[in-house]
Design an enzyme around this catalytic site. Structure first.
Site, PDB file in Angstrom:
ATOM      1  N   LYS A  64       9.342  78.568 -41.646  1.00 45.03           N
ATOM      2  CA  LYS A  64       9.671  79.667 -42.383  1.00 45.03           C
ATOM      3  C   LYS A  64       8.937  80.808 -42.243  1.00 45.03           C
ATOM      4  O   LYS A  64       7.888  80.693 -42.140  1.00 45.03           O
ATOM      5  CB  LYS A  64       9.882  79.373 -43.723  1.00 45.03           C
ATOM      6  CG  LYS A  64      10.885  78.269 -44.068  1.00 45.03           C
ATOM      7  CD  LYS A  64      10.683  77.854 -45.320  1.00 45.03           C
ATOM      8  CE  LYS A  64      11.448  76.347 -45.802  1.00 45.03           C
ATOM      9  NZ  LYS A  64      10.646  75.300 -45.490  1.00 45.03           N
ATOM     10  N   VAL A 110      17.849  77.359 -47.433  1.00 42.66           N
ATOM     11  CA  VAL A 110      19.020  78.014 -46.742  1.00 42.66           C
ATOM     12  C   VAL A 110      20.362  77.314 -47.389  1.00 42.66           C
ATOM     13  O   VAL A 110      20.412  76.048 -47.408  1.00 42.66           O
ATOM     14  CB  VAL A 110      19.040  78.096 -45.281  1.00 42.66           C
ATOM     15  CG1 VAL A 110      18.148  79.232 -44.945  1.00 42.66           C
ATOM     16  CG2 VAL A 110      19.220  76.812 -44.632  1.00 42.66           C
ATOM     17  N   CYS A 141      23.671  74.454 -40.403  1.00 42.19           N
ATOM     18  CA  CYS A 141      23.672  73.809 -41.736  1.00 42.19           C
ATOM     19  C   CYS A 141      25.216  73.916 -42.309  1.00 42.19           C
ATOM     20  O   CYS A 141      25.730  74.935 -42.438  1.00 42.19           O
ATOM     21  CB  CYS A 141      22.782  74.640 -42.617  1.00 42.19           C
ATOM     22  SG  CYS A 141      22.846  73.908 -44.365  1.00 42.19           S
ATOM     23  N   GLU A 196      21.912  77.945 -53.319  1.00 41.85           N
ATOM     24  CA  GLU A 196      22.770  76.986 -53.779  1.00 41.85           C
ATOM     25  C   GLU A 196      23.997  77.497 -53.329  1.00 41.85           C
ATOM     26  O   GLU A 196      24.789  78.374 -53.864  1.00 41.85           O
ATOM     27  CB  GLU A 196      22.695  76.212 -54.810  1.00 41.85           C
ATOM     28  CG  GLU A 196      23.134  74.923 -55.038  1.00 41.85           C
ATOM     29  CD  GLU A 196      24.570  74.764 -55.061  1.00 41.85           C
ATOM     30  OE1 GLU A 196      24.913  73.947 -54.194  1.00 41.85           O
ATOM     31  OE2 GLU A 196      25.228  75.438 -55.763  1.00 41.85           O
ATOM     32  N   SER A 197      24.762  76.635 -52.237  1.00 41.35           N
ATOM     33  CA  SER A 197      26.237  77.273 -51.636  1.00 41.35           C
ATOM     34  C   SER A 197      26.938  77.501 -52.839  1.00 41.35           C
ATOM     35  O   SER A 197      27.848  78.416 -52.547  1.00 41.35           O
ATOM     36  CB  SER A 197      26.191  76.366 -50.307  1.00 41.35           C
ATOM     37  OG  SER A 197      26.660  75.085 -50.775  1.00 41.35           O
TER      38      SER A 197
END
Length: 275
Positions: free
Chosen positions: A65, A78, A38, A95-96
């Site tokens: 999951k 993720v 990802c 949230e990156s």
């Protein structure tokens, strides 16, 4: 319950990334719940590596999951960060971009990635937002283009190239990084897609940016892009959080055929904002 159509991904990181994973298997106050493939995960992973923050790496298939992960994060997204609490427990963050800013603020003395100046920080976040709202949707409209789409492949390529030009025009003119000599979160935020331009070439047969040396009216801007791209592509934290290319191919093939069922893929199909 049926099997998610995207759940049959390769189960673990490979290549350079597998070595990083092996080094981060013991319990730590911070846990990164990750999907190796990802690009959003890679953002937070790069931040952890750049700042030398101790963490435990846990591989998650976001399309299949485990109950223990859903207990921590019912949305099942993720990256998820298990953030340490005073009582020794962990609470989830998702949230990156938010995870990365949290990490930078929590470890301010370890290779800061956000400017200290409130103005400079706010300005940088404007161009991080441009990545989220302009560059990434354009990347995926190009990747997910199929003949039945109401837009052409060439118009999608032009849209993507224009979004990159707008961004790099705002970068420090000397570089090599967005802010100049200092590597920052502005670089991290775009790096995972910059090192995935090959996906567009492989599946769509187009050059997403003009080839080096090809004369264009924006040659100076593209030269600045190449300089930034070269610096990012050789950055240790970026290189070492990538897996072997062969394992990305089946996943991106589904995107290229517009069959992927991720929230991002569905949003692009529906013409909605990137989630």
């Amino acid at each position: 319950m049926g099997t998610h159509p995207d759940s049959d991904i390769y189960p673990e990181a490979t290549g350079a990334a597998s070595k990083i994973v092996a080094q981060h298997q013991k319990d730590e106050p911070i846990t990164l719940y990750s999907g190796w493939f990802c690009p959003f995960v890679q953002r937070s992973w790069i931040v952890l590596e750049e700042k030398k923050i101790p963490y435990k790496y846990v591989e998650i298939n976001p399309y299949n999951k485990e109950p223990s992960f859903l207990k921590l994060n019912p949305r099942g997204l993720v990256p998820t960060l298990g953030a340490p609490q005073e009582d020794g427990s962990q609470k989830p963050l998702i949230e990156s971009n938010l995870i990365s800013e949290y990490l930078d603020e929590s470890f301010p003395d370890q290779n800061p990635l956000f400017p200290k100046s409130p103005y400079e920080k706010a300005r940088m976040k404007v161009w991080i937002d441009h990545i989220s709202t302009r560059i990434l949707p354009a990347y995926h409209r190009l990747l997910q283009h199929t003949p039945d789409k109401p837009y052409s492949l060439e118009s999608a390529r032009e849209e993507f190239a224009a979004s990159l030009k707008t961004w790099i025009k705002e970068a420090d003119p000397e570089g090599p990084y967005f802010l100049g000599k200092q590597f920052s979160y502005a670089d991290v935020a775009l790096a995972p897609w910059a090192v995935r331009l090959w996906v567009l070439e492989h599946f769509k047969g187009v050059e997403p940016v003009p080839p080096r040396g090809e004369a264009t009216e924006d040659q100076e801007l593209w030269e600045r892009w190449y300089k930034w791209s070269d610096a990012i592509s050789s950055r240790k934290s970026v290189v070492e959080t990538l897996s072997d290319r062969e394992h990305y191919l089946p996943l991106y093939k589904r995107y290229a055929e517009d069959r992927a069922q991720s929230e991002l893929a569905k949003a692009i199909r529906a013409g909605k904002a990137v989630p």
